[in-house]
Write an enzyme that holds these catalytic residues in place. Structure first.
Site, PDB file in Angstrom:
ATOM      1  N   TYR A  24      -9.088  93.745  15.947  1.00 27.77           N
ATOM      2  CA  TYR A  24      -9.291  92.713  14.932  1.00 27.77           C
ATOM      3  C   TYR A  24     -10.082  93.289  13.752  1.00 27.77           C
ATOM      4  O   TYR A  24     -11.220  93.744  13.915  1.00 27.77           O
ATOM      5  CB  TYR A  24     -10.046  91.515  15.502  1.00 27.77           C
ATOM      6  N   LEU A  79      -2.941  75.834  18.179  1.00 26.19           N
ATOM      7  CA  LEU A  79      -2.519  74.965  17.078  1.00 26.19           C
ATOM      8  C   LEU A  79      -1.229  75.468  16.439  1.00 26.19           C
ATOM      9  O   LEU A  79      -0.933  75.157  15.285  1.00 26.19           O
ATOM     10  CB  LEU A  79      -3.635  74.875  16.028  1.00 26.19           C
TER      11      LEU A  79
END
Length: 324
Positions: free
Chosen positions: A53, A211
């Site tokens: 990341y 989501l």
């Protein structure tokens, strides 16, 4: 916030996890600190990151927070290894999948240095490596635990057969504690074989992108916001959920949210948290405001009729051999 056991392991995590893929890239240290404060105040514990990341900057931000703003004992830290950045022949950025023993253990050591801790609570292999045997990968996971650098280990983005094989190879001493995969109303593929396999093997499921890559918040229903991922370099990541059957699911979520007086994202998260086998849903907010909206989901109990309707509109195609 509820604490859930991860499979049949002794690891317990908050039902919502805090994803940090944007930290060090789109989310600066100040906003990250505010997110952590809000998350801890709401009862959260699980913070999920990866060596890849932001080229390690996500872990560096976590290290900065742990150096004085947050106590290590307050967090359940999960990190992933197995993907490293490497320049392509044309000089552009690229990545290499490498789940070899050396690569995994070197990556774990580097992650510990960046975060300023002597161990992680959960160490995951980020994705399958076709060039490394599962036996070698599992040997690295065993060493990570027996050396004290990781308390528990697991897999991310692996199919059911690899999950089962890994669990067998890690028996009886280390065990496979968790699997981390994409799971939402827009991506229910895990239900075909990984979720049943994990349940049978005693591994808990951590759901990333609950989501639907942000689409289930409803923000893309009318247009693509200029500051959204779909308008930037991650457009290809979001695009599959902006068309086709996904639009019917998004509209169903929005309708349910309107009837319940809640935000669409809260409804989508509440649906997922009620699914069997879910240890935690990892929300990756860019801003503190986005995180606060997601945290509201833990107080929402969906009526049976709403949950069933969302089940129906999002049902995946499951056929042979998963269904005989």
């Amino acid at each position: 916030m509820e604490r859930r056991r991860v499979g049949r392991s002794g690891l317990r995590v908050s039902e919502l996890g805090l994803g940090t893929m944007a930290w060090g890239r789109d989310t600066d240290e100040i906003d990250a600190a505010e997110q952590v404060r809000d998350f801890l105040d709401a009862g959260g514990t699980l913070v999920d990151t990866a060596a890849s990341y932001a080229d390690g900057d996500s872990e560096r931000v976590i290290g900065t927070l742990l150096s004085g703003k947050v106590g290590r004992h307050e967090l359940v830290l999960a990190t992933k290894a197995g993907i490293r950045a490497e320049s392509r022949p044309d000089g552009g950025p690229g990545r290499v999948v490498d789940a070899s023993r050396g690569a995994l253990l070197d990556s774990l050591d580097e992650s510990l240095v960046r975060m300023g801790t002597d161990h992680v609570d959960l160490f995951l292999v980020a994705c399958p490596d076709p060039n490394t045997s599962l036996e070698e990968t599992c040997n690295a996971l065993r060493i990570a635990v027996t050396s004290g650098r990781a308390r528990y280990v697991g897999l991310s983005n692996h199919p059911g057969w690899a999950t089962a094989r890994t669990a067998t190879l890690l028996e009886p001493d280390v065990g496979l504690a968790a699997v981390e995969l994409e799971y939402s109303l827009l991506q229910r593929g895990v239900e075909r074989d990984v979720l049943p396999a994990a349940d049978a093997l005693g591994a808990g499921l951590l759901a990333w992108s609950p989501l639907g890559r942000g689409v289930l918040t409803g923000k893309y229903r009318r247009a693509i916001p200029a500051d959204s991922r779909a308008a930037g370099s991650q457009a290809g990541f979001v695009q599959p959920y902006l068309e086709g059957p996904a639009t019917d699911v998004v509209e169903a979520v929005a309708t349910a949210a309107e009837g319940l007086g809640r935000a669409p994202g809260e409804v989508a998260l509440a649906w997922l948290l009620e699914r069997e086998g879910i240890a935690s849903a990892i929300v990756g907010a860019r801003t503190p405001a986005q995180l606060r909206s997601s945290l509201e989901a833990v107080s929402l109990d969906l009526p049976y009729e709403v949950h069933a309707a969302l089940d129906d509109v999002s049902a995946p195609d499951i056929g042979y051999p998963e269904r005989w």
